[in-house]
Design a protein around this motif. Structure first.
Motif: not given
Ligand code: URA
Length: 254
Positions: A158-183
């Protein structure tokens, strides 16, 4: 266990998998639609380290901070994180695949059954289509980096619930900040919503560049259609193709 017993068990498991049984359930019934309980807010002493902190966080709570300074540290922090209820019953933490040095980062929704078995994102049928989509713009897993907004397979896909996604977003944001992709490409509605905060339908969101500011880094984000959707609606591939061409043009510019 005797070798013959083991072979018999493996054959039975294989038969179940082929019959479509791919989720292990617990002895007691559980209503998967009920949102997980929120952890009570607690005073946390400053002396508590980040891994301890995330372990203490309990069910459905994002980590207070994600201070990982390398991809390896971030992977470890995700692997020991107990705050996302989706972890339960899964084989793997599916963190990422591809090249973290790449200028193109793709972010999907959540691992499926094959991803859970292999511990890698986008290796099932949708992943095979994604590989072909990447190849169409001259990319592959050595020139792109692939992850999801959640790291564990939701029950029954099933699609993850917004509450479930909320728990992992701090990791996703850090992931983006570490990779620093162009797009960044957000694959599908769940990822696009989680990353932009915009709950508009994906058919309206797709194809429009969105500025994404993550921890002081600005990165243009292109929402597009999820490859699993494209497998069901092949006519929509032309829309995804237009989005990919826009991504290629931006990557090729300067
Ligand atoms: N769908 C996703 O969104 N991510 C995967 O890793 C696999 C399928």
């Amino acid at each position: 266990m005797e070798a013959s017993e083991r072979d018999e068990l493996l054959a039975t498991l294989g038969w179940w998998v082929e019959a479509g049984v791919d989720t292990l359930v617990e002895a007691a019934p559980r209503d998967w639609r009920t949102p997980p309980p929120r952890a009570a807010t607690r005073e946390i002493p400053a002396s508590v380290s980040e891994p301890e902190l995330v372990l203490r966080a309990g069910a459905a709570s994002p980590p207070a901070t994600v201070s990982a300074t390398t991809i390896a540290e971030l992977r470890h922090a995700v692997e020991i994180f107990e705050g996302c209820p989706l972890r339960t019953g899964n084989v793997s933490t599916v963190f990422a695949d591809g090249n973290p040095e790449a200028d193109l980062m793709l972010i999907g929704e959540a691992p499926g059954a094959q991803e859970d078995r292999m511990g890698l994102p986008f290796v099932g049928p949708a992943g095979q289509l994604l590989d072909r989509m990447l190849a169409a713009i001259g990319r592959n897993r050595t020139s792109a980096y692939i992850t999801n907004v959640t790291f564990w397979r939701p029950p029954g896909n099933r699609t993850p619930t917004p509450a479930e996604v909320e728990t992992t977003m701090p990791f996703v944001r850090r992931h983006i900040a570490l990779v620093r992709p162009k797009v960044i490409i957000a694959l599908g509605a769940c990822a696009a919503r989680a990353l932009t905060g915009d709950v508009t339908g994906i058919m309206r969101l797709r194809g429009q560049w969105r500025p994404l500011a993550v921890e002081g880094t600005d990165c243009p984000l292109m929402p597009t259609l999820h490859p699993a959707f494209l497998l069901r609606q092949p006519d929509a591939k032309r829309l995804a193709w237009a989005d990919l061409l826009a991504v290629k043009a931006k990557l090729d510019a300067d």
